[in-house]
Design a protein around this motif. Structure first.
Motif, mmCIF file in Angstrom:
data_model
loop_
_atom_site.group_PDB
_atom_site.id
_atom_site.type_symbol
_atom_site.label_atom_id
_atom_site.label_comp_id
_atom_site.label_asym_id
_atom_site.label_seq_id
_atom_site.Cartn_x
_atom_site.Cartn_y
_atom_site.Cartn_z
ATOM 1 N N LEU A 330 0.824 -1.205 0.000
ATOM 2 C CA LEU A 330 0.000 0.000 0.000
ATOM 3 C C LEU A 330 0.863 1.262 0.000
ATOM 4 O O LEU A 330 0.557 2.250 -0.667
ATOM 5 C CB LEU A 330 -0.937 -0.009 1.210
ATOM 6 C CG LEU A 330 -2.026 -1.086 1.183
ATOM 7 C CD1 LEU A 330 -2.727 -1.157 2.530
ATOM 8 C CD2 LEU A 330 -3.019 -0.822 0.067
ATOM 9 N N LEU A 331 1.953 1.215 0.763
ATOM 10 C CA LEU A 331 2.865 2.356 0.796
ATOM 11 C C LEU A 331 3.460 2.617 -0.576
ATOM 12 O O LEU A 331 3.542 3.770 -1.023
ATOM 13 C CB LEU A 331 3.976 2.085 1.813
ATOM 14 C CG LEU A 331 5.066 3.148 1.948
ATOM 15 C CD1 LEU A 331 4.483 4.416 2.535
ATOM 16 C CD2 LEU A 331 6.198 2.626 2.822
ATOM 17 N N SER A 332 3.854 1.547 -1.263
ATOM 18 C CA SER A 332 4.495 1.710 -2.569
ATOM 19 C C SER A 332 3.526 2.218 -3.634
ATOM 20 O O SER A 332 3.957 2.745 -4.659
ATOM 21 C CB SER A 332 5.097 0.378 -3.024
ATOM 22 O OG SER A 332 4.088 -0.584 -3.243
ATOM 23 N N THR A 333 2.217 2.079 -3.382
ATOM 24 C CA THR A 333 1.237 2.591 -4.339
ATOM 25 C C THR A 333 0.767 3.995 -3.988
ATOM 26 O O THR A 333 -0.119 4.540 -4.649
ATOM 27 C CB THR A 333 0.008 1.653 -4.413
ATOM 28 O OG1 THR A 333 -0.570 1.521 -3.115
ATOM 29 C CG2 THR A 333 0.411 0.292 -4.934
ATOM 30 N N GLY A 334 1.329 4.567 -2.924
ATOM 31 C CA GLY A 334 1.034 5.947 -2.601
ATOM 32 C C GLY A 334 0.039 6.178 -1.492
ATOM 33 O O GLY A 334 -0.344 7.318 -1.241
ATOM 34 N N VAL A 335 -0.396 5.134 -0.797
ATOM 35 C CA VAL A 335 -1.317 5.327 0.316
ATOM 36 C C VAL A 335 -0.564 6.008 1.457
ATOM 37 O O VAL A 335 0.563 5.636 1.789
ATOM 38 C CB VAL A 335 -1.894 3.976 0.798
ATOM 39 C CG1 VAL A 335 -2.814 4.188 2.002
ATOM 40 C CG2 VAL A 335 -2.653 3.300 -0.334
ATOM 41 N N ALA A 336 -1.165 7.020 2.051
ATOM 42 C CA ALA A 336 -0.519 7.798 3.105
ATOM 43 C C ALA A 336 -0.213 6.919 4.319
ATOM 44 O O ALA A 336 -1.029 6.060 4.685
ATOM 45 C CB ALA A 336 -1.404 8.961 3.524
ATOM 46 N N PRO A 337 0.942 7.115 4.964
ATOM 47 C CA PRO A 337 1.275 6.317 6.150
ATOM 48 C C PRO A 337 0.206 6.367 7.230
ATOM 49 O O PRO A 337 -0.057 5.370 7.897
ATOM 50 C CB PRO A 337 2.583 6.963 6.632
ATOM 51 C CG PRO A 337 3.196 7.539 5.403
ATOM 52 C CD PRO A 337 2.036 8.022 4.583
ATOM 53 N N GLU A 338 -0.424 7.543 7.400
ATOM 54 C CA GLU A 338 -1.464 7.652 8.428
ATOM 55 C C GLU A 338 -2.643 6.730 8.127
ATOM 56 O O GLU A 338 -3.270 6.186 9.032
ATOM 57 C CB GLU A 338 -1.953 9.098 8.534
ATOM 58 C CG GLU A 338 -0.910 10.097 9.025
ATOM 59 C CD GLU A 338 0.040 10.565 7.936
ATOM 60 O OE1 GLU A 338 0.947 11.352 8.244
ATOM 61 O OE2 GLU A 338 -0.129 10.134 6.763
ATOM 62 N N ILE A 362 11.030 4.530 -1.262
ATOM 63 C CA ILE A 362 11.283 5.969 -1.227
ATOM 64 C C ILE A 362 11.497 6.553 -2.624
ATOM 65 O O ILE A 362 10.870 7.561 -2.983
ATOM 66 C CB ILE A 362 12.478 6.280 -0.297
ATOM 67 C CG1 ILE A 362 12.076 5.981 1.155
ATOM 68 C CG2 ILE A 362 12.914 7.726 -0.450
ATOM 69 C CD1 ILE A 362 13.199 6.157 2.152
ATOM 70 N N PRO A 363 12.366 5.965 -3.488
ATOM 71 C CA PRO A 363 12.487 6.528 -4.844
ATOM 72 C C PRO A 363 11.165 6.519 -5.599
ATOM 73 O O PRO A 363 10.861 7.439 -6.353
ATOM 74 C CB PRO A 363 13.509 5.597 -5.515
ATOM 75 C CG PRO A 363 14.319 5.062 -4.379
ATOM 76 C CD PRO A 363 13.323 4.873 -3.259
ATOM 77 N N SER A 364 10.362 5.464 -5.382
ATOM 78 C CA SER A 364 9.061 5.392 -6.049
ATOM 79 C C SER A 364 8.160 6.539 -5.600
ATOM 80 O O SER A 364 7.477 7.164 -6.411
ATOM 81 C CB SER A 364 8.398 4.047 -5.747
ATOM 82 O OG SER A 364 7.110 3.977 -6.308
ATOM 83 N N ALA A 365 8.184 6.813 -4.300
ATOM 84 C CA ALA A 365 7.358 7.900 -3.772
ATOM 85 C C ALA A 365 7.823 9.251 -4.311
ATOM 86 O O ALA A 365 7.015 10.110 -4.658
ATOM 87 C CB ALA A 365 7.408 7.885 -2.248
ATOM 88 N N ILE A 366 9.160 9.425 -4.381
ATOM 89 C CA ILE A 366 9.694 10.686 -4.904
ATOM 90 C C ILE A 366 9.338 10.837 -6.376
ATOM 91 O O ILE A 366 8.935 11.914 -6.838
ATOM 92 C CB ILE A 366 11.220 10.733 -4.705
ATOM 93 C CG1 ILE A 366 11.548 10.811 -3.202
ATOM 94 C CG2 ILE A 366 11.813 11.928 -5.449
ATOM 95 C CD1 ILE A 366 13.025 10.730 -2.899
#
Length: 395
Positions: A330-338, A362-366
């Motif tokens: 989920l994190l790698s697809t852009g879901v917010a940590p919260e 992290i590079p994916s998010a950037i």
């Protein structure tokens, strides 16, 4: 019925005060002469033996089985120490501050400080159950606990690797999703993964430990809705690790077409369709069997899935790997940590320690952030959002 078992290093001097019982009942059934005086005082107050049994059994139920087992281990270590040191039965409870200090000092360097503190927690509960004074925070004990933290043997599990879509597809290929066991196993795997839930919140440990107050059953509330064109299931869990009996929600959202073979909503509804018409108090992921309803147990689920992963030459995983893998996906697809924190029932951002492969995330998010800004800039100035379509030739 649960039976007691002997474990390595569990030898103690035989005593009528310490019957051979399962670890999670030692707190209740291991006694000292002080215990006898407590029961006598209760009788003198008009509390019958039957009412006393009800009191103590309910005290036991105030703690989950895992906690009782852990505390039972602390009581075992204390008993072994007292046996080695020839400590009399009457001196073991109430244990004075000198005896407790000696117990902690003897254990320093043999295990972690956290482990020793947990042993003391077990002894404290044992004293509470027997209405005995507790001296575990007096005298030298605070300083010795700090010494245990500093001088303890560090015990650290290797990082738990995440379940990945590759793992899940290997598992799916090994299952007959139209069979009762296959449907239940697949639904449990995807519920743990996409719901970021602990397996202990979804599967039972053993038939003997099944409890409708602790284990979610098929009669639980399941909400169905559609959000932005995606089906959503909201499953009420009667117990979670962080909220205990207040329970919580496991939210499953249908995944996009590209990963539709890993859709948790389809998997859960398929399980309910194949394993239909269960008694109300049937565990959530129980399945039909020739002899009736069978429970999908946490350990057997992990063993069977681990065998599949080894056969496919995939990284070995553990129970927490589903929860870790789901949060990472989920994190790698852009879901917010919260949002992930809320979904998985974490009460703080400490769940960040479970994330693995941050070098990929992290590079994916950037990159996503840059793409969003480029698209926003291009739209504002009337340019194509595809960088390759832009012309950088000099005028």
């Amino acid at each position: 019925r649960k039976t007691a078992r002997k474990s390595r290093g569990s030898g103690i001097v035989p005593s009528p005060f310490r019957p051979h019982v399962p670890a999670d009942r030692r707190i209740l059934l291991w006694t000292t002469p002080h215990s006898t005086s407590t029961h006598t005082a209760m009788l003198e107050s008009g509390i019958s033996p039957l009412l006393q049994v009800k009191i103590f059994e309910n005290l036991l139920l105030s703690h989950v089985p895992e906690t009782r087992e852990s505390y039972g281990a602390g009581l075992l270590r204390f008993t072994q120490f007292c046996d080695r040191s020839s400590i009399g039965e009457s001196a073991r409870m109430p244990a004075d501050r000198f005896l407790l200090a000696a117990f902690v000092a003897d254990a320093v360097g043999t295990c972690s400080g956290k482990c020793i503190r947990n042993w003391l927690n077990g002894l404290r509960l044992w004293h509470i159950f027997n209405d005995a004074e507790w001296h575990g925070d007096e005298g030298w004990l605070p300083a010795l606990k700090k010494a245990a933290d500093k001088g303890g043997v560090l015990f650290k599990r290797p990082p738990r690797g995440p379940i990945t879509p590759t793992h899940l597809r290997a598992l799916r290929a090994s299952l007959d999703l139209q069979s009762p066991l296959g449907a239940a196993s697949w639904a449990a795997a995807l519920t743990a993964f996409w719901g970021c839930r602990r397996l202990g919140e979804l599967l039972i440990r053993s038939p003997g430990k099944f409890s409708t107050t602790r284990d979610t059953c098929r009669d639980t509330r399941v909400g169905v809705s559609v959000v932005d064109g995606h089906r959503v299931l909201s499953i009420h869990l009667v117990w979670t690790k962080t909220t205990t009996l207040q329970g919580g929600k496991c939210i499953l959202t249908a995944v996009p077409h590209v990963k539709s073979d890993l859709c948790p909503v389809w998997a859960f509804q398929n399980h309910c369709r194949i394993n239909h018409s269960p008694p109300a108090d049937t565990p959530l992921f129980a399945y039909r069997a020739p002899s009736g309803w069978s429970y999908l147990l946490k350990d057997s689920f992990l063993r069977s899935s681990s065998t599949v992963f080894r056969s496919a030459s995939l990284d070995q995983v553990f129970g927490h790997s589903y929860r870790i893998g789901g949060s990472l996906e989920l994190l790698s697809t852009g879901v917010a940590p919260e949002m992930i924190m809320k979904l998985g029932g974490w009460t703080s951002l400490c769940f960040l320690i479970y994330w693995r492969r941050l070098a990929e995330v992290i590079p994916s998010a950037i990159s996503r952030a840059w793409k969003d800004r480029i698209t926003e800039f291009a739209r504002a100035h009337g340019h194509p959002s595809d960088v390759d379509a832009l012309s950088f030739d000099d005028d």
